[in-house]
Design a protein around this motif. Structure first.
Motif, PDB file in Angstrom:
ATOM      1  N   ALA A 195      31.298 -58.127  15.776  1.00  0.00           N
ATOM      2  CA  ALA A 195      30.180 -59.019  15.463  1.00  0.00           C
ATOM      3  C   ALA A 195      30.107 -60.085  16.557  1.00  0.00           C
ATOM      4  O   ALA A 195      31.021 -60.892  16.706  1.00  0.00           O
ATOM      5  N   VAL A 196      29.028 -60.059  17.320  1.00  0.00           N
ATOM      6  CA  VAL A 196      28.913 -60.951  18.481  1.00  0.00           C
ATOM      7  C   VAL A 196      28.328 -62.292  18.037  1.00  0.00           C
ATOM      8  O   VAL A 196      27.144 -62.400  17.712  1.00  0.00           O
ATOM      9  N   SER A 197      29.194 -63.299  18.014  1.00  0.00           N
ATOM     10  CA  SER A 197      28.856 -64.583  17.396  1.00  0.00           C
ATOM     11  C   SER A 197      28.506 -65.666  18.406  1.00  0.00           C
ATOM     12  O   SER A 197      28.396 -66.840  18.048  1.00  0.00           O
ATOM     13  N   LYS A 198      28.316 -65.285  19.662  1.00  0.00           N
ATOM     14  CA  LYS A 198      28.036 -66.283  20.714  1.00  0.00           C
ATOM     15  C   LYS A 198      26.846 -67.165  20.328  1.00  0.00           C
ATOM     16  O   LYS A 198      25.864 -66.663  19.767  1.00  0.00           O
ATOM     17  N   THR A 199      26.988 -68.434  20.603  1.00  0.00           N
ATOM     18  CA  THR A 199      26.017 -69.509  20.307  1.00  0.00           C
ATOM     19  C   THR A 199      25.887 -69.831  18.807  1.00  0.00           C
ATOM     20  O   THR A 199      25.194 -70.776  18.444  1.00  0.00           O
ATOM     21  N   LYS A 216      18.265 -64.214  15.632  1.00  0.00           N
ATOM     22  CA  LYS A 216      17.934 -64.482  17.034  1.00  0.00           C
ATOM     23  C   LYS A 216      18.720 -65.675  17.582  1.00  0.00           C
ATOM     24  O   LYS A 216      18.992 -66.618  16.859  1.00  0.00           O
ATOM     25  N   ARG A 217      19.028 -65.597  18.873  1.00  0.00           N
ATOM     26  CA  ARG A 217      19.676 -66.726  19.514  1.00  0.00           C
ATOM     27  C   ARG A 217      18.663 -67.611  20.217  1.00  0.00           C
ATOM     28  O   ARG A 217      17.687 -67.137  20.726  1.00  0.00           O
ATOM     29  N   LEU A 257      36.518 -47.801  28.293  1.00  0.00           N
ATOM     30  CA  LEU A 257      35.393 -48.263  29.115  1.00  0.00           C
ATOM     31  C   LEU A 257      34.380 -49.027  28.275  1.00  0.00           C
ATOM     32  O   LEU A 257      34.248 -48.815  27.076  1.00  0.00           O
ATOM     33  N   MET A 258      33.662 -49.919  28.947  1.00  0.00           N
ATOM     34  CA  MET A 258      32.576 -50.654  28.300  1.00  0.00           C
ATOM     35  C   MET A 258      31.333 -50.568  29.169  1.00  0.00           C
ATOM     36  O   MET A 258      31.440 -50.577  30.404  1.00  0.00           O
ATOM     37  N   GLY A 259      30.172 -50.436  28.535  1.00  0.00           N
ATOM     38  CA  GLY A 259      28.946 -50.415  29.313  1.00  0.00           C
ATOM     39  C   GLY A 259      27.760 -50.936  28.522  1.00  0.00           C
ATOM     40  O   GLY A 259      27.796 -51.011  27.296  1.00  0.00           O
ATOM     41  N   MET A 260      26.743 -51.317  29.270  1.00  0.00           N
ATOM     42  CA  MET A 260      25.494 -51.801  28.672  1.00  0.00           C
ATOM     43  C   MET A 260      24.337 -50.996  29.241  1.00  0.00           C
ATOM     44  O   MET A 260      24.224 -50.854  30.458  1.00  0.00           O
ATOM     45  N   ALA A 261      23.478 -50.504  28.360  1.00  0.00           N
ATOM     46  CA  ALA A 261      22.326 -49.734  28.820  1.00  0.00           C
ATOM     47  C   ALA A 261      21.213 -50.665  29.288  1.00  0.00           C
ATOM     48  O   ALA A 261      21.211 -51.858  28.996  1.00  0.00           O
ATOM     49  N   GLU A 313      32.753 -62.952  21.778  1.00  0.00           N
ATOM     50  CA  GLU A 313      32.151 -64.098  22.461  1.00  0.00           C
ATOM     51  C   GLU A 313      32.063 -63.780  23.940  1.00  0.00           C
ATOM     52  O   GLU A 313      32.846 -62.984  24.463  1.00  0.00           O
ATOM     53  N   ASN A 314      31.139 -64.451  24.631  1.00  0.00           N
ATOM     54  CA  ASN A 314      31.013 -64.171  26.067  1.00  0.00           C
ATOM     55  C   ASN A 314      31.333 -65.360  26.962  1.00  0.00           C
ATOM     56  O   ASN A 314      31.198 -65.260  28.180  1.00  0.00           O
ATOM     57  N   LYS A 315      31.744 -66.478  26.357  1.00  0.00           N
ATOM     58  CA  LYS A 315      32.111 -67.638  27.176  1.00  0.00           C
ATOM     59  C   LYS A 315      33.480 -68.157  26.754  1.00  0.00           C
ATOM     60  O   LYS A 315      33.751 -68.341  25.562  1.00  0.00           O
ATOM     61  N   GLY A 338      26.660 -50.102  23.013  1.00  0.00           N
ATOM     62  CA  GLY A 338      25.702 -50.242  21.925  1.00  0.00           C
ATOM     63  C   GLY A 338      25.632 -51.668  21.427  1.00  0.00           C
ATOM     64  O   GLY A 338      26.660 -52.277  21.147  1.00  0.00           O
ATOM     65  N   MET A 339      24.411 -52.221  21.380  1.00  0.00           N
ATOM     66  CA  MET A 339      24.172 -53.573  20.894  1.00  0.00           C
ATOM     67  C   MET A 339      23.097 -53.479  19.798  1.00  0.00           C
ATOM     68  O   MET A 339      22.802 -52.389  19.309  1.00  0.00           O
ATOM     69  N   SER A 340      22.519 -54.620  19.404  1.00  0.00           N
ATOM     70  CA  SER A 340      21.577 -54.606  18.273  1.00  0.00           C
ATOM     71  C   SER A 340      20.492 -53.539  18.423  1.00  0.00           C
ATOM     72  O   SER A 340      20.166 -52.829  17.471  1.00  0.00           O
ATOM     73  N   ASN A 341      19.941 -53.424  19.628  1.00  0.00           N
ATOM     74  CA  ASN A 341      18.784 -52.547  19.814  1.00  0.00           C
ATOM     75  C   ASN A 341      19.125 -51.078  20.016  1.00  0.00           C
ATOM     76  O   ASN A 341      18.237 -50.235  19.889  1.00  0.00           O
ATOM     77  N   ILE A 345      31.051 -50.787  18.787  1.00  0.00           N
ATOM     78  CA  ILE A 345      29.715 -51.311  19.063  1.00  0.00           C
ATOM     79  C   ILE A 345      29.762 -52.837  18.989  1.00  0.00           C
ATOM     80  O   ILE A 345      30.580 -53.406  18.264  1.00  0.00           O
ATOM     81  N   ARG A 346      28.901 -53.484  19.745  1.00  0.00           N
ATOM     82  CA  ARG A 346      28.906 -54.954  19.827  1.00  0.00           C
ATOM     83  C   ARG A 346      27.538 -55.458  19.377  1.00  0.00           C
ATOM     84  O   ARG A 346      26.569 -55.367  20.115  1.00  0.00           O
ATOM     85  N   VAL A 347      27.475 -55.961  18.147  1.00  0.00           N
ATOM     86  CA  VAL A 347      26.170 -56.306  17.583  1.00  0.00           C
ATOM     87  C   VAL A 347      26.094 -57.803  17.285  1.00  0.00           C
ATOM     88  O   VAL A 347      26.928 -58.344  16.556  1.00  0.00           O
ATOM     89  N   GLY A 348      25.107 -58.462  17.861  1.00  0.00           N
ATOM     90  CA  GLY A 348      24.940 -59.903  17.689  1.00  0.00           C
ATOM     91  C   GLY A 348      23.716 -60.252  16.862  1.00  0.00           C
ATOM     92  O   GLY A 348      23.806 -60.507  15.654  1.00  0.00           O
ATOM     93  N   SER A 349      22.555 -60.259  17.508  1.00  0.00           N
ATOM     94  CA  SER A 349      21.354 -60.802  16.864  1.00  0.00           C
ATOM     95  C   SER A 349      20.980 -60.095  15.559  1.00  0.00           C
ATOM     96  O   SER A 349      20.446 -60.727  14.647  1.00  0.00           O
ATOM     97  N   LEU A 350      21.288 -58.845  15.431  1.00  0.00           N
ATOM     98  CA  LEU A 350      20.942 -58.136  14.201  1.00  0.00           C
ATOM     99  C   LEU A 350      21.759 -58.653  13.010  1.00  0.00           C
ATOM    100  O   LEU A 350      21.306 -58.615  11.871  1.00  0.00           O
ATOM    101  N   MET A 398      36.663 -60.687  24.032  1.00  0.00           N
ATOM    102  CA  MET A 398      35.965 -61.314  25.154  1.00  0.00           C
ATOM    103  C   MET A 398      35.042 -60.257  25.751  1.00  0.00           C
ATOM    104  O   MET A 398      35.505 -59.266  26.321  1.00  0.00           O
ATOM    105  N   ILE A 399      33.727 -60.466  25.602  1.00  0.00           N
ATOM    106  CA  ILE A 399      32.791 -59.429  26.040  1.00  0.00           C
ATOM    107  C   ILE A 399      31.999 -59.825  27.282  1.00  0.00           C
ATOM    108  O   ILE A 399      31.278 -59.008  27.841  1.00  0.00           O
ATOM    109  N   GLY A 400      32.133 -61.091  27.707  1.00  0.00           N
ATOM    110  CA  GLY A 400      31.325 -61.553  28.832  1.00  0.00           C
ATOM    111  C   GLY A 400      32.118 -61.593  30.132  1.00  0.00           C
ATOM    112  O   GLY A 400      33.336 -61.354  30.147  1.00  0.00           O
TER     113      GLY A 400
HETATM  114  C1  LIG Z   1      25.206 -60.732  23.620  1.00  0.00           C
HETATM  115  C2  LIG Z   1      25.944 -59.467  23.870  1.00  0.00           C
HETATM  116  C3  LIG Z   1      25.931 -58.415  22.925  1.00  0.00           C
HETATM  117  C4  LIG Z   1      25.156 -58.463  21.631  1.00  0.00           C
HETATM  118  O1  LIG Z   1      23.787 -58.436  21.899  1.00  0.00           O
HETATM  119  P1  LIG Z   1      22.714 -58.342  20.711  1.00  0.00           P
HETATM  120  O2  LIG Z   1      21.513 -57.806  21.370  1.00  0.00           O
HETATM  121  O3  LIG Z   1      22.531 -59.736  20.209  1.00  0.00           O
HETATM  122  O4  LIG Z   1      23.270 -57.439  19.688  1.00  0.00           O
HETATM  123  C5  LIG Z   1      26.669 -57.289  23.214  1.00  0.00           C
HETATM  124  N1  LIG Z   1      27.380 -57.169  24.363  1.00  0.00           N
HETATM  125  C6  LIG Z   1      27.408 -58.138  25.282  1.00  0.00           C
HETATM  126  C7  LIG Z   1      28.206 -57.938  26.520  1.00  0.00           C
HETATM  127  C8  LIG Z   1      26.692 -59.321  25.074  1.00  0.00           C
HETATM  128  O5  LIG Z   1      26.731 -60.281  26.008  1.00  0.00           O
END
Ligand SMILES: *Cc1c(COP(=O)(O)O)cnc(C)c1O
Length: 218
Positions: free
Chosen positions: A20-24, A217-218, A148-152, A43-45, A192-195, A208-213, A64-66
């Motif tokens: 659960a991505v709780s940043k901000t 919204k941040r 491994l970690m990746g973002m689409a 968190e990313n910071k 994988g993130m919210s979208n 999976i790393r899900v924040g805004s969902l 730590m995801i950032g």
């Molecule tokens: C913010 C963030 C997420 C979560 O993003 P959402 O779209 O809010 O789910 C996942 N991964 C990384 C690396 C992020 O910085």
């Protein structure tokens, strides 16, 4: 009240971990989810991560995801559960050094650049195999490369997202077959993130790393 967290968590296959991505977001929001039994937060910071660690229950597993700067590793080394964003051997060496000082082994993922978008961060796909085989790895006894970690790409084109996740999964399978120090522990694909987390799951994500969902919204 709609409860997006439970909607996601209840449907999740058992072998997939939700971060659960709780940043901000304030501590009260984290506690709400914590009270539903959730323990993995991302968190990313560094500064925000440390301050939340200090004020929230100690059985939370912090991710730590950032992007992580070498000079800040020391602040999270005492407690971080998984660092998703390793992309240089210099950073890995620093994590190893600080892990050792704290008498721990820190689990790490290699961040890989799979999106079409320009990004300053992440290893190139073609450099991942060489990275795990670097001879220096053998001296780094206090870190473990877990996957491994990746973002689409941020796009509505699901075929493109799917293809990018597939590339990461394929690289994961290739590396998993290689004979390297952490081979036994190399089990995780964080994507994988919210979208796009549903696509990520269908392409083999284990985290999976899900924040805004979850938090709004941040
Ligand atoms: C913010 C963030 C997420 C979560 O993003 P959402 O779209 O809010 O789910 C996942 N991964 C990384 C690396 C992020 O910085």
């Amino acid at each position: 009240m709609t409860d997006n967290y439970s909607n996601i968590a209840n449907k999740l296959p058992k072998n997939i971990k939700l971060v659960a991505v709780s940043k901000t977001k304030p501590n009260e929001h984290i506690i709400n989810i914590y009270n539903k039994g959730h323990r993995d937060f991302g968190e990313n910071k560094v500064q925000e991560l440390v301050s939340k660690f200090e004020s929230l229950p100690k059985d939370i597993r912090w991710h730590m995801i950032g992007h992580l700067q070498t000079n800040k590793v020391k602040y999270i080394a005492p407690f971080v559960s998984l660092i998703h964003s390793v992309e240089t051997i210099k950073l890995l060496k620093e994590i190893n050094k600080r892990a050792k000082q704290n008498d721990r082994i820190i689990d790490c993922l290699l961040e890989v650049h799979i999106a079409e978008e320009d990004s300053k961060f992440g290893l190139k796909l073609q450099d991942v195999a060489d990275f795990v085989l670097l001879p220096e790895q053998n001296n780094l006894e206090n870190v473990r490369i877990r996957g491994l970690m990746g973002m689409a790409t941020n796009t509505s084109d699901e075929n493109q997202i799917s293809a990018e996740f597939q590339k990461l999964k394929k690289k994961f399978e290739e590396v998993k077959k290689m004979n390297f120090r952490d081979q036994k522990h190399f089990t995780e694909i964080s994507m994988g993130m919210s979208n796009d987390f549903e696509i990520a799951i269908s392409q083999g994500a284990t985290i999976i790393r899900v924040g805004s969902l979850i938090f709004g919204k941040r």
